[in-house]
Design an enzyme around this catalytic site. Structure first.
Site, PDB file in Angstrom:
ATOM      1  N   THR A 237       5.083 -43.631  36.025  1.00 10.11           N
ATOM      2  CA  THR A 237       5.931 -43.668  34.823  1.00 10.11           C
ATOM      3  C   THR A 237       5.714 -44.925  33.975  1.00 10.11           C
ATOM      4  O   THR A 237       5.569 -46.025  34.502  1.00 10.11           O
ATOM      5  CB  THR A 237       7.428 -43.538  35.184  1.00 10.11           C
ATOM      6  OG1 THR A 237       8.187 -43.655  33.968  1.00 10.11           O
ATOM      7  CG2 THR A 237       7.901 -44.617  36.142  1.00 10.11           C
ATOM      8  N   LYS A 286      15.817 -32.661  35.657  1.00  8.21           N
ATOM      9  CA  LYS A 286      16.542 -32.604  34.378  1.00  8.21           C
ATOM     10  C   LYS A 286      17.655 -31.558  34.363  1.00  8.21           C
ATOM     11  O   LYS A 286      18.635 -31.728  33.645  1.00  8.21           O
ATOM     12  CB  LYS A 286      15.555 -32.357  33.237  1.00  8.21           C
ATOM     13  CG  LYS A 286      14.708 -33.572  32.916  1.00  8.21           C
ATOM     14  CD  LYS A 286      13.836 -33.357  31.715  1.00  8.21           C
ATOM     15  CE  LYS A 286      12.925 -34.556  31.540  1.00  8.21           C
ATOM     16  NZ  LYS A 286      12.068 -34.446  30.361  1.00  8.21           N
ATOM     17  N   GLY A 346       4.493 -22.347  26.916  1.00 12.09           N
ATOM     18  CA  GLY A 346       5.313 -22.794  28.040  1.00 12.09           C
ATOM     19  C   GLY A 346       6.752 -22.342  27.856  1.00 12.09           C
ATOM     20  O   GLY A 346       7.185 -22.070  26.710  1.00 12.09           O
ATOM     21  N   ALA A 347       7.467 -22.234  28.986  1.00 13.40           N
ATOM     22  CA  ALA A 347       8.867 -21.795  28.912  1.00 13.40           C
ATOM     23  C   ALA A 347       9.727 -22.572  29.902  1.00 13.40           C
ATOM     24  O   ALA A 347      10.737 -22.080  30.383  1.00 13.40           O
ATOM     25  CB  ALA A 347       8.954 -20.294  29.185  1.00 13.40           C
ATOM     26  N   ALA A 350      10.800 -28.509  29.138  1.00 13.78           N
ATOM     27  CA  ALA A 350      10.264 -29.195  27.956  1.00 13.78           C
ATOM     28  C   ALA A 350      10.152 -28.214  26.789  1.00 13.78           C
ATOM     29  O   ALA A 350      10.450 -28.559  25.634  1.00 13.78           O
ATOM     30  CB  ALA A 350       8.900 -29.787  28.274  1.00 13.78           C
ATOM     31  N   ARG A 370       2.912 -18.095  30.817  1.00 15.84           N
ATOM     32  CA  ARG A 370       2.197 -17.397  31.900  1.00 15.84           C
ATOM     33  C   ARG A 370       3.102 -16.327  32.524  1.00 15.84           C
ATOM     34  O   ARG A 370       2.717 -15.191  32.676  1.00 15.84           O
ATOM     35  CB  ARG A 370       1.774 -18.427  32.953  1.00 15.84           C
ATOM     36  CG  ARG A 370       1.091 -17.841  34.147  1.00 15.84           C
ATOM     37  CD  ARG A 370       0.659 -18.930  35.089  1.00 15.84           C
ATOM     38  NE  ARG A 370       1.789 -19.696  35.651  1.00 15.84           N
ATOM     39  CZ  ARG A 370       1.678 -20.650  36.534  1.00 15.84           C
ATOM     40  NH1 ARG A 370       0.479 -21.023  36.957  1.00 15.84           N
ATOM     41  NH2 ARG A 370       2.744 -21.288  36.994  1.00 15.84           N
ATOM     42  N   THR A 371       4.320 -16.726  32.853  1.00 11.59           N
ATOM     43  CA  THR A 371       5.295 -15.758  33.392  1.00 11.59           C
ATOM     44  C   THR A 371       6.087 -15.218  32.203  1.00 11.59           C
ATOM     45  O   THR A 371       6.954 -15.900  31.648  1.00 11.59           O
ATOM     46  CB  THR A 371       6.249 -16.465  34.391  1.00 11.59           C
ATOM     47  OG1 THR A 371       5.449 -17.207  35.312  1.00 11.59           O
ATOM     48  CG2 THR A 371       7.115 -15.486  35.132  1.00 11.59           C
TER      49      THR A 371
HETATM   50  P1  ATR Z   1       8.985 -28.881  32.434  1.00  9.73           P
HETATM   51  O1  ATR Z   1      10.420 -29.258  32.646  1.00  9.73           O
HETATM   52  O2  ATR Z   1       8.078 -30.081  32.397  1.00  9.73           O
HETATM   53  O3  ATR Z   1       8.777 -27.991  31.263  1.00  9.73           O
HETATM   54  P2  ATR Z   1       8.877 -26.677  34.253  1.00  9.73           P
HETATM   55  O4  ATR Z   1      10.269 -26.297  33.867  1.00  9.73           O
HETATM   56  O5  ATR Z   1       8.513 -26.654  35.708  1.00  9.73           O
HETATM   57  O6  ATR Z   1       8.524 -28.137  33.761  1.00  9.73           O
HETATM   58  O7  ATR Z   1       7.874 -25.733  33.433  1.00  9.73           O
HETATM   59  C1  ATR Z   1       6.491 -25.760  33.612  1.00  9.73           C
HETATM   60  C2  ATR Z   1       5.823 -24.880  32.558  1.00  9.73           C
HETATM   61  O8  ATR Z   1       4.402 -25.014  32.737  1.00  9.73           O
HETATM   62  C3  ATR Z   1       6.133 -23.403  32.742  1.00  9.73           C
HETATM   63  O9  ATR Z   1       6.099 -22.777  31.474  1.00  9.73           O
HETATM   64  C4  ATR Z   1       4.949 -22.939  33.607  1.00  9.73           C
HETATM   65  O10 ATR Z   1       4.639 -21.577  33.498  1.00  9.73           O
HETATM   66  P3  ATR Z   1       5.369 -20.502  34.494  1.00  9.73           P
HETATM   67  O11 ATR Z   1       6.732 -20.275  33.924  1.00  9.73           O
HETATM   68  O12 ATR Z   1       4.501 -19.308  34.440  1.00  9.73           O
HETATM   69  O13 ATR Z   1       5.403 -21.151  35.852  1.00  9.73           O
HETATM   70  C5  ATR Z   1       3.834 -23.738  32.983  1.00  9.73           C
HETATM   71  N1  ATR Z   1       2.677 -23.852  33.856  1.00  9.73           N
HETATM   72  C6  ATR Z   1       2.578 -24.620  34.966  1.00  9.73           C
HETATM   73  N2  ATR Z   1       1.348 -24.484  35.523  1.00  9.73           N
HETATM   74  C7  ATR Z   1       0.674 -23.596  34.744  1.00  9.73           C
HETATM   75  C8  ATR Z   1      -0.653 -23.048  34.773  1.00  9.73           C
HETATM   76  N3  ATR Z   1      -1.502 -23.392  35.745  1.00  9.73           N
HETATM   77  N4  ATR Z   1      -1.009 -22.190  33.805  1.00  9.73           N
HETATM   78  C9  ATR Z   1      -0.145 -21.866  32.822  1.00  9.73           C
HETATM   79  N5  ATR Z   1       1.103 -22.346  32.740  1.00  9.73           N
HETATM   80  C10 ATR Z   1       1.513 -23.187  33.669  1.00  9.73           C
END
Ligand code: ATR
Length: 480
Positions: A237, A286, A346-347, A350, A370-371
């Site tokens: 960090t 978080k 992403g979902a 963040a 991805r999901t």
């Molecule tokens: P953060 O709080 O940092 O956003 P998180 O809530 O764990 O962390 O979310 C991680 C994000 O990265 C999710 O959108 C995840 O996709 P999934 O919902 O499908 O898990 C995405 N992510 C992590 N690894 C990935 C990968 N190898 N390819 C594509 N998306 C990925």
């Protein structure tokens, strides 16, 4: 104030003398670990010279050292070392009972540090044990114990604060124990150990530069206010650099330390015990921190994530500075987002904070994940378009490409060679924003830049969320 003690682990006495000279102005004393010396060097301990007090230590393998020979030889070398007059202290483990060496130390005015190490965890009765290992009132007891989780960290601080006024050296090893080394003055530890740049003599040692520059270690006293950050993993960090340099510039008596923990609820007890005034929250806590707090702001409720906790009176109040940190640099670099078509990749947490901020600015949003079910959930909550991170998603992306925002950890170590939308061809007019700041330019940003796109990484976001936190913690503007 606690002293800064550099552990010397050279193979030769001449190199050890050089180390002493090099670090003369940045530390207060040295620990000379002669178990690292080549055997032939041991007879020349009288050649060792230093302008600062030195602890003579000859550590056995069992206690985390290198020495594996006979106890008789070890005692003989320690005894010779004490007689050279080059050492102010000698470290003797609790199981080294030798009236003879105690007599030699006394005669040569060398203080005994009576030490014990526990690499398995924090002993139940640490405070009592520390008091009972002394063989005379003149000895300074020392304990170095491995701290593996939040529960052990809490136990450590409870025990440490029982004997805050007694002479002692006390530290927690490992990443979770790292904060105990910084907070040595808070727990009344006589010193904290560190290692030369690029070497770590024990788990959790950092360099004098890090302790002096990042933490202003020598300014920390028992009265300093404590702030910090919780997360896991956390040792990379940059937040301590941001906050501590702000305190320094404004002359605020405070220190900001990392707490790499595994349980936010247990951490709240640590925060109460140490009188922590505020802390940052990062991945993966978080959301998990929210039920531990007394109240949260509307933005925390809507985003479902909290990255800033402040102590207001007797309450713990959760806020979110991520979305402000996220949107300000984007508005500055891109301009108004009103009516713009923006894709968020992403979902996770963040992404949610980003979508919340983008919505407030009047952007039209597509969420790709991805999901796909998670993208759909966000789409329902914030009234956006959504798709999977697949061919269908790329077709939709072509229509939502004024700004493309990357919020996943894809692109960060160990996925630094992956671009999450590598099958999308940039037109060159997209504005790309990746919230990752390490590496500075992810594959996604690099490919876009090569196609002529304007790009922005997460560095400014990190700074701005930190500045906002700083204001919430201290009531003062960050001195940029
Ligand atoms: P953060 O709080 O940092 O956003 P998180 O809530 O764990 O962390 O979310 C991680 C994000 O990265 C999710 O959108 C995840 O996709 P999934 O919902 O499908 O898990 C995405 N992510 C992590 N690894 C990935 C990968 N190898 N390819 C594509 N998306 C990925």
């Amino acid at each position: 104030m606690s002293k800064l003690c550099l552990t010397i682990t050279e193979k030769r006495i001449s190199d050890s003398i050089e180390i002493c000279k090099k670090y003369e102005s940045s530390v207060d004393m040295y620990e000379f670990r002669i178990d690292f010396l080549e055997k032939s060097e041991l007879e020349n301990l009288d050649n060792f010279k230093s302008s600062k007090p030195v602890i003579l230590t000859y550590r056995k393998v069992k206690d985390g050292g290198q020495y594996s020979g006979s106890e008789e030889f070890r005692l003989q070398v320690l005894s010779q070392g004490i007689k050279t007059g080059n050492f102010a202290y000698v470290d003797l483990e609790e199981d080294l009972i030798s009236p003879e060496i105690e007599r030699v130390a006394e005669k040569n005015s060398v203080k005994i540090i009576r030490s014990f190490h526990d690499f398995n965890g924090v002993p139940k009765n640490l405070a009592q044990k520390l008091q009972s290992i002394k063989r005379s009132e003149k000895e300074i007891p020392k304990a170095a114990v491995m701290i593996k989780n939040s529960k052990e960290l809490l136990a450590f601080y409870k025990e440490a604060l029982k004997i805050v006024d007694k002479d002692k050296i006390l530290l927690g090893m490992g990443n979770t124990g790292f904060n105990t080394r910084i907070l040595a003055a808070k727990i009344g530890s006589y010193l904290t150990f560190c290692s030369k740049d690029g070497a770590s003599a024990a788990p959790g040692h950092v360099s004098p530069e890090v302790l002096n520059k990042t933490y202003q270690f020598r300014n920390i006293s028992r009265d300093s206010a404590i702030f910090g950050i919780i997360g896991n993993p956390l040792m990379h960090t940059k937040s301590p650099e941001i906050h501590n340099s702000g305190y320094k510039k404004l002359g605020i008596d405070a220190v900001y330390v990392p707490f790499e923990i595994d349980n936010p609820e247990t951490f709240m007890s640590i925060a109460e015990l140490l009188g922590i005034r505020g802390f940052s929250v990062t991945v993966p806590f978080k959301s998990d921190i929210i039920p531990c707090l007394d109240s949260v702001t509307n933005s925390v409720k809507e985003i479902g994530a909290c990255n800033t906790v402040t102590r207001i009176g007797k309450s713990w109040v959760g806020e979110n500075s991520d979305y402000v940190g996220f949107i300000n640099p984007l508005k500055r670099e891109y301009g108004s987002l009103e009516g713009k078509k923006v894709t968020v990749i992403g979902a996770g947490g963040a992404a949610k904070a980003s979508i919340y901020a983008l919505k407030n600015e009047g952007a039209k949003i597509l969420v790709l994940n991805r999901t796909v079910e998670k993208a759909e959930e966000l789409a329902e909550e914030f009234d956006t378009e959504f798709s999977g991170l697949d061919e269908d998603g790329i077709i939709k992306l072509k229509d939502y490409n004024d700004v493309i925002i990357q919020t996943t950890n894809v692109g960060m170590h160990p996925m630094e060679n992956i671009d999450p939308v590598n099958y999308y061809n940039f037109t060159g007019s997209e504005f790309l924003y990746d919230i990752i700041y390490n590496p500075e330019t992810t594959k996604f940003l690099e490919r876009g830049r090569n196609s002529g796109c304007k790009i922005l990484n997460g560095w400014q976001m990190l700074l701005e969320q930190g500045y906002r936190q700083f204001k919430l913690f201290t009531g003062m503007e960050y001195p940029v």
